[in-house]
Design an enzyme around this catalytic site. Sequence first.
Site, PDB file in Angstrom:
ATOM      1  N   SER A   1       1.736  14.300 -16.366  1.00  0.00           N
ATOM      2  CA  SER A   1       1.082  14.252 -15.057  1.00  0.00           C
ATOM      3  C   SER A   1       0.625  12.829 -14.772  1.00  0.00           C
ATOM      4  O   SER A   1       0.415  12.030 -15.700  1.00  0.00           O
ATOM      5  CB  SER A   1      -0.129  15.193 -15.055  1.00  0.00           C
ATOM      6  OG  SER A   1      -0.969  14.964 -13.950  1.00  0.00           O
TER       7      SER A   1
ATOM      8  N   TYR B   1      -7.906  18.883 -17.307  1.00  0.00           N
ATOM      9  CA  TYR B   1      -6.458  18.763 -17.094  1.00  0.00           C
ATOM     10  C   TYR B   1      -5.971  17.379 -17.485  1.00  0.00           C
ATOM     11  O   TYR B   1      -4.928  17.230 -18.133  1.00  0.00           O
ATOM     12  CB  TYR B   1      -6.164  19.042 -15.618  1.00  0.00           C
ATOM     13  CG  TYR B   1      -4.702  19.070 -15.246  1.00  0.00           C
ATOM     14  CD1 TYR B   1      -3.908  20.162 -15.552  1.00  0.00           C
ATOM     15  CD2 TYR B   1      -4.132  18.000 -14.561  1.00  0.00           C
ATOM     16  CE1 TYR B   1      -2.568  20.194 -15.193  1.00  0.00           C
ATOM     17  CE2 TYR B   1      -2.799  18.022 -14.196  1.00  0.00           C
ATOM     18  CZ  TYR B   1      -2.018  19.122 -14.509  1.00  0.00           C
ATOM     19  OH  TYR B   1      -0.686  19.144 -14.150  1.00  0.00           O
TER      20      TYR B   1
END
Length: 278
Positions: A159, A172
């Site tokens: 990510s 996250y």
Amino acid sequence: MSDLILNKLFSLKEQIAVVTGGSGVLGGAMARGLALAGARVVVLGRNEARASAVVAEITANGGESMAVLADVSDRSQLEVARDKIIQRWGQIDILVNSAGGNIPAATITPDATIFDMPHTAFEEVVSLNLLGTLLPSQVFGQAMVEKKQPHGCIINISSMSAIRVISRVVGYSAAKAGIDNFTRWLAVELAQKYGDGMRVNAIAPGFFIGEQNRDLLLNADGSLTERGQKIIEHTPAGRFGKPDELLSTLIWLCSPGSSFINGVVVPVDGGFSIYSGV
């Protein structure tokens, strides 16, 4: 001649690919893309109806696919899934670790601070993403290395939050940063112990509209939220990504054409990761 070169370098014909989270927006796109490149695709997820819908799309377009239910955080379920795949198709060649996501409790809202976040929420989102990548890599990776000639490709999903500070998504971000490190570590481990036929790489998507982030990035009328606007301003391409724009990178990393590429994290982000904002 060009078709022969393309088939030699990028065809996935006869390859068996497992896509965890294959019923999601990005996972589903990647499952369909692998099938178009010739792979037989296992759509692995927890929702039978959604997984079966992806399988139906693949078969309708002439591909071969099967839905398998399993939770990526449960080793025993993954082992049962692996055995089903081996029983039907005899081997596993490709694993795409697409399962993951965020949870609200591990996200710092604008009116909260890091001190308000329960550590259990942090643990949960790290487990979902990092453990949910480790366990499939162990279970399905073992099937790859047990072949007479060990051969296989694992693709993890990173990510932008692994390499840039993205506000609010603390759990996250930590999990995806761990996936970057795990990708490089596993690439070395498998190549040194089982040979150059075993490779591990990752894709770091930029900002794509999915089920979990839609309300953060878009208003009900489709206009950009304040957060969505900031992202577009820091993306030189000036837009969000489209799921199919991940496919060429995915197919390349899984194909014979990338046989000497190992341990890399490839951004597919419209330039977000390189832009300072100035």
